[in-house]
Design an enzyme around this catalytic site. Structure first.
Site, mmCIF file in Angstrom:
data_model
loop_
_atom_site.group_PDB
_atom_site.id
_atom_site.type_symbol
_atom_site.label_atom_id
_atom_site.label_comp_id
_atom_site.label_asym_id
_atom_site.label_seq_id
_atom_site.Cartn_x
_atom_site.Cartn_y
_atom_site.Cartn_z
ATOM 1 N N ASP A 68 -6.879 12.811 -19.180
ATOM 2 C CA ASP A 68 -7.502 11.261 -19.029
ATOM 3 C C ASP A 68 -6.891 10.760 -20.494
ATOM 4 O O ASP A 68 -7.474 11.207 -21.405
ATOM 5 C CB ASP A 68 -8.621 11.066 -18.767
ATOM 6 C CG ASP A 68 -9.116 9.582 -18.749
ATOM 7 O OD1 ASP A 68 -8.442 8.673 -19.363
ATOM 8 O OD2 ASP A 68 -9.983 8.983 -18.242
ATOM 9 N N TYR B 33 -15.307 10.628 -19.366
ATOM 10 C CA TYR B 33 -15.620 9.036 -18.886
ATOM 11 C C TYR B 33 -16.949 9.331 -17.944
ATOM 12 O O TYR B 33 -16.637 9.915 -16.883
ATOM 13 C CB TYR B 33 -14.575 8.586 -18.277
ATOM 14 C CG TYR B 33 -14.548 7.117 -17.861
ATOM 15 C CD1 TYR B 33 -15.218 6.014 -18.736
ATOM 16 C CD2 TYR B 33 -14.943 6.952 -16.655
ATOM 17 C CE1 TYR B 33 -15.381 4.798 -18.234
ATOM 18 C CE2 TYR B 33 -14.963 5.583 -15.825
ATOM 19 C CZ TYR B 33 -15.522 4.481 -17.004
ATOM 20 O OH TYR B 33 -15.577 3.432 -16.498
ATOM 21 N N LYS C 11 -7.458 -0.503 -19.951
ATOM 22 C CA LYS C 11 -7.806 -0.347 -21.603
ATOM 23 C C LYS C 11 -6.610 -0.631 -22.470
ATOM 24 O O LYS C 11 -6.242 -1.901 -22.272
ATOM 25 C CB LYS C 11 -8.399 0.895 -21.852
ATOM 26 C CG LYS C 11 -9.574 1.274 -20.826
ATOM 27 C CD LYS C 11 -10.643 0.615 -20.855
ATOM 28 C CE LYS C 11 -11.797 0.712 -19.903
ATOM 29 N NZ LYS C 11 -12.018 2.303 -19.502
ATOM 30 N N ARG D 197 0.701 -1.219 0.044
ATOM 31 C CA ARG D 197 0.076 0.038 -0.024
ATOM 32 C C ARG D 197 0.619 1.352 0.098
ATOM 33 O O ARG D 197 0.269 2.458 -0.149
ATOM 34 C CB ARG D 197 -1.025 0.120 1.109
ATOM 35 C CG ARG D 197 -1.935 1.037 1.151
ATOM 36 C CD ARG D 197 -3.159 0.980 2.024
ATOM 37 N NE ARG D 197 -2.690 0.342 3.276
ATOM 38 C CZ ARG D 197 -2.197 1.044 4.341
ATOM 39 N NH1 ARG D 197 -1.749 2.477 4.092
ATOM 40 N NH2 ARG D 197 -1.626 0.767 5.653
HETATM 41 C C1 LIG Z 1 -12.354 2.937 -18.458
HETATM 42 C C2 LIG Z 1 -12.229 4.198 -18.381
HETATM 43 C C3 LIG Z 1 -12.063 5.039 -17.085
HETATM 44 C C4 LIG Z 1 -12.041 4.259 -15.756
HETATM 45 O O1 LIG Z 1 -11.117 3.203 -15.720
HETATM 46 P P1 LIG Z 1 -11.200 1.971 -14.643
HETATM 47 O O2 LIG Z 1 -10.261 1.216 -14.665
HETATM 48 O O3 LIG Z 1 -12.779 1.199 -15.108
HETATM 49 O O4 LIG Z 1 -11.635 2.319 -13.067
HETATM 50 C C5 LIG Z 1 -11.759 6.226 -17.003
HETATM 51 N N1 LIG Z 1 -11.350 6.941 -18.045
HETATM 52 C C6 LIG Z 1 -11.652 6.492 -19.377
HETATM 53 C C7 LIG Z 1 -11.343 7.093 -20.653
HETATM 54 C C8 LIG Z 1 -11.834 5.070 -19.365
HETATM 55 O O5 LIG Z 1 -12.277 4.410 -20.585
#
Ligand SMILES: *Cc1c(COP(=O)(O)O)cnc(C)c1O
Length: 386
Positions: free
Chosen positions: A174, A102, A199, A48
């Protein structure tokens, strides 16, 4: 080694790796200990605290891929995003976010921030003025996401950076949809880069993880909160992610190529009404995408011609799977109106240009001809049932 002196795929395969001193194996060993000695050791390790051997190894790779100084790996993209936001926001602060975000990020802001006395403004990301108009003396962060979901609109990164720098505001992006293969926001002046590693970084639809990359100073500040929030990732999954990233460049470049070919083909297709892909000259942000991206990504959206039922079409696909998520090596498809954007009112969806028959395709690494054949046979089935 400096990022400029070593190529992308070489960083993916080698940077950060732990040398197997004991057996001289070719890959990083995995260290699952949650318990480490505390006396006479250079680092007091604990999962952690984000400092196990495997976490440190992967953090080095991620930092170099995004041209940052340091990185932290989290148990999900949302853990990375929420921890990073709360690390720089407190009661009385204000944040500006682009509206096309998102869903999870938008929910975090609208459902949680009022409880902590944090003000927020959502703005239209197609103009930079909409951001500057909202800046107040208590604005601490500008948060963007580009390309956006599901219409793949592009936000002008250098323009946002310029506004933010003038007002001493931290910029966060992001970068999930682009991945470090196609876009390196830190080189464009962004302070903090976030990823849902679930992703493209993971890429095989079998890992839930997140990451943040920035300067050592910013990452230290995020770490101070992260160890209290406790959102670190298990070392087994960290190791899987390190392994997955070895092929990140290969996968995403293939996905770029397939997506561009599919987008061009769909645009000419007699049964397709509209295609949204930043690599197409017809996309409204194509010029901007060319300026700030190295590739246009694996995500695209399209609308069938009226009279063709998108849900029949989707169910008729045999190779392309229906899926809520994205970015795996397999091609997947979803309907934003009934999944990612279902919570919006039909008017709000309409305002964002998301039609009920819009389909979002995450292009995989299959042979593109096979994807075309699948789409054609599904259209044929949809035509007969109309
Ligand atoms: C899936 C996604 C997230 C969130 O990610 P998790 O791993 O599901 O928590 C944030 N931003 C974008 C653009 C995403 O596609």
């Amino acid at each position: 080694m400096k990022a400029q002196k070593i190529g992308f795929n070489t960083i993916c395969t080698h940077i950060g790796e732990i040398k197997d001193q004991q057996f001289q194996g070719a890959i990083s060993p995995i260290y699952l200990s949650t318990s480490y000695a505390f006396e006479d050791v250079p680092v007091k390790r604990y999962p952690r605290y984000f400092n196990t051997p495997n976490q440190e190894a992967l953090s080095k790779k991620l930092a170099m891929l995004e041209h940052g100084e340091a990185s932290l790996i989290f148990g999900s993209g949302m853990a990375a995003i929420s921890t990073s936001l709360f690390a720089f926001l407190q009661k009385g602060d204000h944040i500006i976010l682009q509206r096309t975000l998102y869903g999870g990020t938008s929910n975090l802001v609208t459902e949680e921030f009022h409880k902590y006395g944090i003000e927020y403004s959502f703005v239209d990301a197609s103009t930079t003025e909409s951001f500057s108009e909202k800046i107040k003396s208590n604005t601490k962060i500008i948060f963007i996401e580009t390309p956006s979901n599901p219409l793949l609109t592009i936000t002008d990164i250098p323009a946002i950076v310029a506004i933010a720098k003038k007002h001493n505001i931290i910029t966060m992006i992001d970068n999930t949809f682009a991945s470090p293969v196609n876009q390196n926001p830190i080189l464009l002046g962004i302070d903090i880069v976030l990823h849902s590693a679930t992703k493209y970084l993971g890429g095989h639809s079998d890992i839930l993880a997140g990451a943040v990359i920035g300067t050592q100073e910013h990452i230290d500040r995020i770490f101070d909160l992260a160890k209290n929030f406790g959102g670190s990732l298990s070392d087994f999954t960290v190791w899987m992610l390190e392994r997955s990233i070895k092929t990140l460049g290969l996968r995403v470049r293939e996905q770029n190529k397939n997506a561009l070919q599919l987008a061009q083909w769909l645009e000419q297709h007699k049964d397709i009404a509209t295609v949204y892909y930043p690599g197409l000259e017809s996309h409204k942000d194509h010029e901007l995408a060319k300026k700030q991206m190295k590739g246009f990504g694996g995500m695209l959206s399209f609308e069938l011609k009226s009279g063709l039922d998108s849900s029949v079409f989707q169910k008729s696909l045999q190779l392309i799977k229906s899926s809520m998520s994205l970015a795996g090596v397999e091609s997947t498809i979803l309907s934003p109106a009934i999944t990612s954007h279902a919570l919006l009112t039909p008017e709000a969806r309409d305002q964002q240009g998301i039609k009920d028959n819009l389909l979002r395709l995450s292009t995989g690494i299959e042979e593109v001809e096979d994807l075309m054949t699948d789409i054609n046979q599904a259209i044929a089935k949809t035509n007969t049932t109309k």
